[in-house]
Design a protein around this motif. Structure first.
Motif, mmCIF file in Angstrom:
data_model
loop_
_atom_site.group_PDB
_atom_site.id
_atom_site.type_symbol
_atom_site.label_atom_id
_atom_site.label_comp_id
_atom_site.label_asym_id
_atom_site.label_seq_id
_atom_site.Cartn_x
_atom_site.Cartn_y
_atom_site.Cartn_z
ATOM 1 N N MET A 1 -30.103 -25.058 -11.426
ATOM 2 C CA MET A 1 -28.879 -24.569 -11.980
ATOM 3 C C MET A 1 -27.731 -25.465 -11.537
ATOM 4 O O MET A 1 -27.751 -25.989 -10.432
ATOM 5 N N TYR A 2 -26.742 -25.579 -12.410
ATOM 6 C CA TYR A 2 -25.542 -26.340 -12.078
ATOM 7 C C TYR A 2 -24.436 -25.392 -11.632
ATOM 8 O O TYR A 2 -24.326 -24.263 -12.121
ATOM 9 N N PHE A 3 -23.589 -25.898 -10.734
ATOM 10 C CA PHE A 3 -22.462 -25.123 -10.225
ATOM 11 C C PHE A 3 -21.243 -26.029 -10.094
ATOM 12 O O PHE A 3 -21.354 -27.166 -9.639
ATOM 13 N N VAL A 4 -20.092 -25.492 -10.500
ATOM 14 C CA VAL A 4 -18.819 -26.170 -10.295
ATOM 15 C C VAL A 4 -18.179 -25.551 -9.056
ATOM 16 O O VAL A 4 -18.075 -24.328 -8.949
ATOM 17 N N VAL A 5 -17.775 -26.412 -8.132
ATOM 18 C CA VAL A 5 -17.108 -25.971 -6.911
ATOM 19 C C VAL A 5 -15.696 -26.545 -6.930
ATOM 20 O O VAL A 5 -15.519 -27.759 -7.104
ATOM 21 N N ARG A 6 -14.718 -25.665 -6.778
ATOM 22 C CA ARG A 6 -13.326 -26.087 -6.677
ATOM 23 C C ARG A 6 -12.772 -25.566 -5.359
ATOM 24 O O ARG A 6 -12.796 -24.364 -5.108
ATOM 25 N N GLY A 7 -12.315 -26.508 -4.540
ATOM 26 C CA GLY A 7 -11.672 -26.146 -3.285
ATOM 27 C C GLY A 7 -10.195 -26.474 -3.393
ATOM 28 O O GLY A 7 -9.840 -27.582 -3.795
ATOM 29 N N ALA A 23 -16.416 -38.005 6.672
ATOM 30 C CA ALA A 23 -17.504 -37.087 7.033
ATOM 31 C C ALA A 23 -17.845 -36.168 5.866
ATOM 32 O O ALA A 23 -19.024 -35.885 5.618
ATOM 33 N N HIS A 24 -16.827 -35.716 5.129
ATOM 34 C CA HIS A 24 -17.054 -34.869 3.950
ATOM 35 C C HIS A 24 -17.868 -35.627 2.904
ATOM 36 O O HIS A 24 -18.838 -35.099 2.363
ATOM 37 N N LEU A 25 -17.480 -36.865 2.619
ATOM 38 C CA LEU A 25 -18.191 -37.660 1.609
ATOM 39 C C LEU A 25 -19.647 -37.882 1.999
ATOM 40 O O LEU A 25 -20.547 -37.773 1.161
ATOM 41 N N ALA A 26 -19.885 -38.177 3.252
ATOM 42 C CA ALA A 26 -21.268 -38.354 3.719
ATOM 43 C C ALA A 26 -22.045 -37.051 3.586
ATOM 44 O O ALA A 26 -23.208 -37.054 3.162
ATOM 45 N N PHE A 27 -21.417 -35.933 3.905
ATOM 46 C CA PHE A 27 -22.087 -34.636 3.833
ATOM 47 C C PHE A 27 -22.494 -34.297 2.405
ATOM 48 O O PHE A 27 -23.637 -33.898 2.162
ATOM 49 N N VAL A 28 -21.570 -34.408 1.454
ATOM 50 C CA VAL A 28 -21.885 -33.965 0.085
ATOM 51 C C VAL A 28 -22.892 -34.867 -0.615
ATOM 52 O O VAL A 28 -23.480 -34.467 -1.624
ATOM 53 N N LYS A 29 -23.114 -36.052 -0.101
ATOM 54 C CA LYS A 29 -24.096 -36.958 -0.704
ATOM 55 C C LYS A 29 -25.518 -36.683 -0.234
ATOM 56 O O LYS A 29 -26.464 -37.282 -0.736
ATOM 57 N N GLY A 30 -25.699 -35.772 0.718
ATOM 58 C CA GLY A 30 -27.024 -35.474 1.247
ATOM 59 C C GLY A 30 -27.290 -33.989 1.225
ATOM 60 O O GLY A 30 -26.455 -33.194 0.824
ATOM 61 N N LEU A 35 -25.671 -33.657 -5.796
ATOM 62 C CA LEU A 35 -24.302 -33.865 -6.255
ATOM 63 C C LEU A 35 -24.328 -34.728 -7.511
ATOM 64 O O LEU A 35 -24.954 -35.780 -7.547
ATOM 65 N N HIS A 36 -23.629 -34.273 -8.551
ATOM 66 C CA HIS A 36 -23.535 -35.042 -9.797
ATOM 67 C C HIS A 36 -22.158 -35.670 -9.994
ATOM 68 O O HIS A 36 -22.068 -36.803 -10.444
ATOM 69 N N ILE A 37 -21.110 -34.921 -9.714
ATOM 70 C CA ILE A 37 -19.740 -35.395 -9.919
ATOM 71 C C ILE A 37 -18.884 -34.875 -8.768
ATOM 72 O O ILE A 37 -19.050 -33.731 -8.342
ATOM 73 N N ALA A 38 -17.959 -35.709 -8.294
ATOM 74 C CA ALA A 38 -17.044 -35.255 -7.245
ATOM 75 C C ALA A 38 -15.772 -36.069 -7.290
ATOM 76 O O ALA A 38 -15.784 -37.253 -7.632
ATOM 77 N N LEU A 53 -16.267 -30.503 -7.571
ATOM 78 C CA LEU A 53 -17.614 -31.056 -7.458
ATOM 79 C C LEU A 53 -18.538 -30.303 -8.397
ATOM 80 O O LEU A 53 -18.370 -29.103 -8.609
ATOM 81 N N ILE A 54 -19.523 -31.007 -8.925
ATOM 82 C CA ILE A 54 -20.580 -30.364 -9.703
ATOM 83 C C ILE A 54 -21.899 -30.648 -8.981
ATOM 84 O O ILE A 54 -22.266 -31.811 -8.770
ATOM 85 N N PHE A 55 -22.559 -29.552 -8.598
ATOM 86 C CA PHE A 55 -23.826 -29.628 -7.883
ATOM 87 C C PHE A 55 -24.945 -29.031 -8.721
ATOM 88 O O PHE A 55 -24.712 -28.171 -9.575
ATOM 89 N N GLU A 56 -26.144 -29.431 -8.404
ATOM 90 C CA GLU A 56 -27.351 -28.791 -8.911
ATOM 91 C C GLU A 56 -28.060 -28.196 -7.704
ATOM 92 O O GLU A 56 -28.301 -28.895 -6.715
ATOM 93 N N ALA A 57 -28.349 -26.899 -7.764
ATOM 94 C CA ALA A 57 -28.983 -26.202 -6.637
ATOM 95 C C ALA A 57 -29.936 -25.155 -7.184
ATOM 96 O O ALA A 57 -29.849 -24.758 -8.349
#
Length: 96
Positions: A1-7, A23-30, A35-38, A53-57
Motif C-alpha cells: 500500500m502507498y501512503f502520503v506523509v505530511r509533516g 540523519a533524517h535523509l539517511a533514515f528515510v532511505k532505509g 520511499l518513492h518521493i520526498a 513523502l510517499i512511502f510503500e508499506a
C-alpha cells in the motif's frame, strides 16, 4: 500500500530541521518501508516549512511504528503529522 506523509514544522524550528536533516535523509532511505518521493514543503519564498513523502508499506501501523525513529520526529520538529492511504494512479511505479 502507498501512503502520503505530511509533516508540518513547528513555527521557528528551521534550526531543528537543519541540525537533523542529514540523519533524517539517511533514515528515510532505509528500513522496512520503501520511499518513492520526498521533499520539503516550502512557503512562497522557498523557506522550508514541512515535509512530504510517499512511502510503500505493508500497513499504516507498520509505517507509523517505523516513523517513530525518524530523527525529525525524535527532535520534535513537527507540529503535526498527517498520514493518508494513497491510490497512486498516474506515474505509479507499477503502471504501464
Amino acid at each position: 500500500m502507498y501512503f502520503v506523509v505530511r509533516g508540518f514544522d513547528r513555527p521557528g524550528s528551521l534550526d531543528v530541521r537543519m541540525a537533523n536533516r542529514e540523519a533524517h535523509l539517511a533514515f528515510v532511505k532505509g528500513g522496512p518501508v520503501r520511499l518513492h518521493i520526498a521533499g520539503p514543503l516550502t512557503d512562497g519564498e522557498g523557506q522550508m516549512r514541512g515535509s512530504l513523502l510517499i512511502f510503500e508499506a505493508d500497513s499504516e501501523a507498520q509505517l507509523r511504528d517505523w516513523l517513530t525513529g525518524d530523527p525529525y520526529q525524535k527532535a520534535g520538529l513537527f507540529e503535526r503529522v498527517e498520514i493518508d492511504a494513497f491510490k497512486w494512479v498516474v506515474g505509479a511505479p507499477d503502471s504501464k
